[in-house]
Design a protein around this motif. Structure first.
Motif, PDB file in Angstrom:
ATOM      1  N   PRO A 186       0.822  -1.222   0.000  1.00 59.21           N
ATOM      2  CA  PRO A 186       0.000   0.000   0.000  1.00 59.21           C
ATOM      3  C   PRO A 186       0.854   1.270   0.000  1.00 59.21           C
ATOM      4  O   PRO A 186       1.932   1.300   0.605  1.00 59.21           O
ATOM      5  CB  PRO A 186      -0.792  -0.093   1.302  1.00 59.21           C
ATOM      6  CG  PRO A 186      -0.718  -1.501   1.717  1.00 59.21           C
ATOM      7  CD  PRO A 186       0.542  -2.076   1.155  1.00 59.21           C
ATOM      8  N   GLN A 187       0.349   2.294  -0.649  1.00 55.89           N
ATOM      9  CA  GLN A 187       1.094   3.545  -0.792  1.00 55.89           C
ATOM     10  C   GLN A 187       0.670   4.563   0.261  1.00 55.89           C
ATOM     11  O   GLN A 187      -0.505   4.629   0.617  1.00 55.89           O
ATOM     12  CB  GLN A 187       0.837   4.123  -2.187  1.00 55.89           C
ATOM     13  CG  GLN A 187       1.277   3.191  -3.289  1.00 55.89           C
ATOM     14  CD  GLN A 187       2.765   2.900  -3.206  1.00 55.89           C
ATOM     15  OE1 GLN A 187       3.590   3.769  -3.467  1.00 55.89           O
ATOM     16  NE2 GLN A 187       3.131   1.683  -2.820  1.00 55.89           N
ATOM     17  N   PRO A 188       1.615   5.352   0.759  1.00 54.23           N
ATOM     18  CA  PRO A 188       1.244   6.390   1.721  1.00 54.23           C
ATOM     19  C   PRO A 188       0.323   7.414   1.068  1.00 54.23           C
ATOM     20  O   PRO A 188       0.315   7.559  -0.151  1.00 54.23           O
ATOM     21  CB  PRO A 188       2.591   7.022   2.102  1.00 54.23           C
ATOM     22  CG  PRO A 188       3.524   6.631   1.028  1.00 54.23           C
ATOM     23  CD  PRO A 188       3.035   5.347   0.441  1.00 54.23           C
ATOM     24  N   GLU A 189      -0.434   8.117   1.917  1.00 49.30           N
ATOM     25  CA  GLU A 189      -1.338   9.174   1.435  1.00 49.30           C
ATOM     26  C   GLU A 189      -0.544  10.152   0.598  1.00 49.30           C
ATOM     27  O   GLU A 189       0.581  10.493   0.944  1.00 49.30           O
ATOM     28  CB  GLU A 189      -1.925   9.894   2.656  1.00 49.30           C
ATOM     29  CG  GLU A 189      -3.255  10.563   2.431  1.00 49.30           C
ATOM     30  CD  GLU A 189      -4.343   9.580   1.973  1.00 49.30           C
ATOM     31  OE1 GLU A 189      -5.013   9.925   0.987  1.00 49.30           O
ATOM     32  OE2 GLU A 189      -4.491   8.509   2.571  1.00 49.30           O
ATOM     33  N   ASN A 190      -1.110  10.573  -0.523  1.00 43.95           N
ATOM     34  CA  ASN A 190      -0.325  11.491  -1.362  1.00 43.95           C
ATOM     35  C   ASN A 190      -0.784  12.913  -1.123  1.00 43.95           C
ATOM     36  O   ASN A 190      -1.972  13.198  -0.961  1.00 43.95           O
ATOM     37  CB  ASN A 190      -0.417  11.031  -2.827  1.00 43.95           C
ATOM     38  CG  ASN A 190      -1.130  11.998  -3.694  1.00 43.95           C
ATOM     39  OD1 ASN A 190      -0.569  13.022  -4.008  1.00 43.95           O
ATOM     40  ND2 ASN A 190      -2.350  11.688  -4.056  1.00 43.95           N
ATOM     41  N   ALA A 191       0.195  13.794  -1.071  1.00 44.54           N
ATOM     42  CA  ALA A 191      -0.076  15.175  -0.666  1.00 44.54           C
ATOM     43  C   ALA A 191      -0.488  16.046  -1.846  1.00 44.54           C
ATOM     44  O   ALA A 191      -0.716  17.233  -1.691  1.00 44.54           O
ATOM     45  CB  ALA A 191       1.183  15.751  -0.013  1.00 44.54           C
TER      46      ALA A 191
END
Ligand SMILES: Cc1cc2nc3c(=O)[nH]c(=O)nc-3n(C[C@H](O)[C@H](O)[C@H](O)COP(=O)(O)O)c2cc1C
Length: 362
Positions: free
Chosen positions: A72-77
């Motif tokens: 899973p990918q971290p939240e993108n800003a």
């Protein structure tokens, strides 16, 4: 503890998992039956879709195989940047007579559900892309008897893979087709990609884990080269894309050797993460300003890519390919494994003949 890499399959050839359709049960079975290690790609699939493919594959081969999972990918800003990109793609949606996709489609790709399936009904090997699984995940896969591999694109990432307890690192060079499995989607690292031969040698010196080399490998002589650099096996994607068992779109297969497509580039145009594909109109036009927002951009462009494929227009499709694409051979996958093994043998013979001349046959 899981078995050694070489116990899983006799030939040092791994068929790369290729999400989006190319690497289904037919391809994986043909490669595993020929003595390589076939892989299913669970990326973009539901846990149940993945499980159906595993069961299908088990019906096709009794040989070991692997399943690849996206971390899973971290939240993108960059949500503002995604909105802007959506505006910039509005003309494409009109052109292909479709709508842009739902960018809030979901971030984690069903990771927990897929792991639950893989622990409940274990498979011989699992590889991870886009990051490092938690130590507990690796430990529980080991308890299930599964061999664990994780992609790394730098020495630092390979060290993180070693710390996770994984059994092998897939050293993915910058030549590789498809997505770079970088652990972070960082623009600051763009252009810093390392070639596979150099990466394999560096990872071997810095870590104690076995290495699988990936990136631009199309011939047995290149497999010999990465083995000489310290790899235990080579992972090939583009080489298997053109086989009849590959589920890649016919236009994608044709494009690999079409002189119209002269080269590849890394781009975020289609998915928001760096991936190598044949340079086509979409990549050229949108690559320069596509944001680092994965998987939002992947979902945003999905209907465009589907519509382009339906319209028979390779200029709007994601034509993932490694730098060696022009050497793709449309052989049946099992036969391709045999040819690669023969080339590897010939390369080894040539090398030993060379060393009999003291390394300089002139
Ligand atoms: C069409 C395509 C799809 C890919 N999808 C995945 C994937 O789902 N998971 C993964 O770990 N790697 C994926 N890769 C990358 C491969 O694992 C591998 O690093 C790459 O194919 C090696 O370079 P090559 O294509 O030049 O052989 C993909 C590559 C291609 C060409």
């Amino acid at each position: 503890m899981s078995s050694a890499l070489t116990d899983l399959f006799p030939h040092p050839i791994v068929q790369a998992p290729m999400a989006g359709g190319p690497s289904g049960p037919q391809l994986a079975a043909a490669v595993s039956d020929a003595g390589g290690l076939g892989f299913l790609a669970a990326g973009y699939k539901t846990a149940d879709g993945m499980y159906q493919e595993i069961k299908q594959l088990r019906g096709l081969t009794g040989r070991p195989f692997g399943v690849n999972v996206f971390v899973p990918q971290p939240e993108n800003a960059e949500s503002g940047a995604v909105d802007l990109y959506a505006q910039q793609l509005a003309g494409e949606a009109t052109w292909y007579d479709t709508e842009l996709g739902d960018r809030e489609h979901g971030r984690d790709d069903g990771y927990d559900a897929k792991l639950a399936v893989l622990l409940d009904d274990p498979v011989p090997a699992v590889s991870f892309h886009f990051g490092v699984p938690a130590r507990e995940v690796v430990d529980s896969l080991h308890r299930a008897g599964t061999f664990v591999l994780v992609t790394a694109t730098t020495v630092e990432e390979a060290l993180a893979v070693e710390r996770s307890g994984a059994d092998a690192v897939i050293a993915q060079g910058v030549e590789a087709g498809g997505h770079q499995g970088s652990h972070r989607n960082a623009v600051a690292h763009d252009g810093a990609g390392i070639g596979v031969l150099s990466l394999v040698a560096q990872v071997r010196e810095a870590t104690g884990v076995p290495v699988v080399a990936a990136g631009g490998i199309m011939r047995g002589g290149q497999i010999a080269a990465v083995l000489a650099a310290g790899a235990s096996a080579a992972q090939l994607g583009t080489a298997f894309l053109a086989t009849p068992e590959s589920g890649a779109h016919a236009l994608h297969k044709q494009a690999l050797t079409d002189p119209l497509f002269t080269h590849t580039e890394l781009t975020r145009a289609f998915s928001g993460r760096q991936a190598r594909g044949l340079v086509n109109r979409f990549l050229r036009e949108h690559g320069p300003y596509a944001p680092a927002a994965y998987p939002e951009v992947h979902h945003l462009t999905a209907p465009l890519r589907r519509a382009a494929a339906k319209a028979g227009d390779p200029q709007g499709m994601a034509l993932w390919a490694g730098q060696g694409h022009r050497m793709a051979r449309a052989l049946p996958a099992g036969q391709l494994v045999e040819v690669l093994v023969a080339e590897l043998g010939a390369a080894a013979t040539a090398l030993s003949a060379r060393s009999a001349f003291g390394g300089d046959p002139r």
